[in-house]
Scaffold this active site. Sequence first.
Site, PDB file in Angstrom:
ATOM      1  N   ARG A 125       0.848  -1.186   0.000  1.00 23.14           N
ATOM      2  CA  ARG A 125       0.000   0.000   0.000  1.00 23.14           C
ATOM      3  C   ARG A 125       0.884   1.236   0.000  1.00 23.14           C
ATOM      4  O   ARG A 125       1.864   1.319   0.735  1.00 23.14           O
ATOM      5  CB  ARG A 125      -0.937   0.025   1.222  1.00 23.14           C
ATOM      6  CG  ARG A 125      -2.027  -1.038   1.194  1.00 23.14           C
ATOM      7  CD  ARG A 125      -3.034  -0.755   0.074  1.00 23.14           C
ATOM      8  NE  ARG A 125      -4.119  -1.721   0.060  1.00 23.14           N
ATOM      9  CZ  ARG A 125      -4.128  -2.827  -0.659  1.00 23.14           C
ATOM     10  NH1 ARG A 125      -3.081  -3.122  -1.420  1.00 23.14           N
ATOM     11  NH2 ARG A 125      -5.157  -3.646  -0.633  1.00 23.14           N
ATOM     12  N   GLU A 140      -4.502   6.969  -7.586  1.00 22.70           N
ATOM     13  CA  GLU A 140      -4.556   6.032  -8.707  1.00 22.70           C
ATOM     14  C   GLU A 140      -5.856   6.213  -9.480  1.00 22.70           C
ATOM     15  O   GLU A 140      -6.917   6.340  -8.867  1.00 22.70           O
ATOM     16  CB  GLU A 140      -4.446   4.593  -8.193  1.00 22.70           C
ATOM     17  CG  GLU A 140      -3.114   4.286  -7.543  1.00 22.70           C
ATOM     18  CD  GLU A 140      -2.967   2.826  -7.136  1.00 22.70           C
ATOM     19  OE1 GLU A 140      -3.843   2.006  -7.530  1.00 22.70           O
ATOM     20  OE2 GLU A 140      -1.999   2.497  -6.451  1.00 22.70           O
ATOM     21  N   HIS A 191       0.037  -0.389 -10.629  1.00 30.52           N
ATOM     22  CA  HIS A 191      -0.696  -1.257  -9.704  1.00 30.52           C
ATOM     23  C   HIS A 191      -1.106  -2.574 -10.381  1.00 30.52           C
ATOM     24  O   HIS A 191      -2.289  -2.920 -10.479  1.00 30.52           O
ATOM     25  CB  HIS A 191      -1.931  -0.557  -9.129  1.00 30.52           C
ATOM     26  CG  HIS A 191      -2.349  -1.129  -7.809  1.00 30.52           C
ATOM     27  ND1 HIS A 191      -3.047  -0.416  -6.866  1.00 30.52           N
ATOM     28  CD2 HIS A 191      -2.154  -2.357  -7.258  1.00 30.52           C
ATOM     29  CE1 HIS A 191      -3.275  -1.179  -5.805  1.00 30.52           C
ATOM     30  NE2 HIS A 191      -2.748  -2.359  -6.030  1.00 30.52           N
TER      31      HIS A 191
END
Length: 336
Positions: free
Chosen positions: A238, A267, A286
Amino acid sequence: MKLRCAVLDDFQSVATTAADWSPVADDVDVVSFPGHFGTEDALAAALAGFDIAVTLRERVAFPASLFARLPRLKLIVASGMRNSVIDYAAAERHGVTVCGTASSSTPPAELTWALLLGLARGIVPEATALRLGGPWQSTVGVDLYGRRLGLLGLGKIGGRVAQVGLAFGMDVVAWSQNLTEERADEVGVGLAASKEELLRTSDFVSVHLALSDRTHGLLGAAELGLMKPTSYLINTSRAAIVDQDALVEALHTGTIAGAGIDVFDIEPLPVDHPMRTSPRLLATPHLGYVSRANYATYYGQAVEDIRAYLAGTPVRLLGGHPGPARPDLARTGAGQ
């Protein structure tokens, strides 16, 4: 009239083919959105006509203010069984059931090694130079054998990463606030005396912790300053565990040799975000969870969640409450 289901952030446009949606086809019309809705206003407008939303990981926040704007929404399916950006209390107040899916620890562990190896052997600059007619060899690779791999977290993902490190002949140590010597022994790695000792002595540091009040900002400027100038940081966990501003500064000043990062404070990453132009950085958008097998699980179980909900027996509930019964949404044969 059929219910309407919105599949959010289907960037690769594969949600409707990664799984078999036919079990709910008679009851639900599925609409895939390949783009990201970056504001609450945009998301509220897009979801206004939908009864069900399928959301990918923790990319889309569902705060109380959004639930208040979506009176038609009755079911959210979130991939994974943990989601920190859904207000579960608000969901319950507005009569919205929230369900999850399974998620494999294998893809993020594999991506961790893709980033680590890419950094260690200069894969991106060397491959780019080869294709563009640049210099023939411009980097000197970093050996893994005999080097220390420090793992912050030794859960399912951290344990998988540790096993690969051991196979490479690395000296693997781990630390977290709750890590026991018994767990370290079980995996076959050393237990670092402290976070600081792990940072000071590791050649590669990889983050595998859940985000919580205790881990938020765990690595700031002071902690990054403890790392060797020849060491590398990998984060596929994270973004908020590592202070983003401190990391950008460390990359610019050469406090560390480089970083492999798959998670970001915003994001999708804005085009002008400083991470996009930081030196010594190998970054991916990601991709930790993005694999064919994981997508088959996410969307396959999303179909199961929808079917079970329509039958009045919701499964894989999130948020600690069973959700409201919705016999008015059930359709003949749903869930059979």
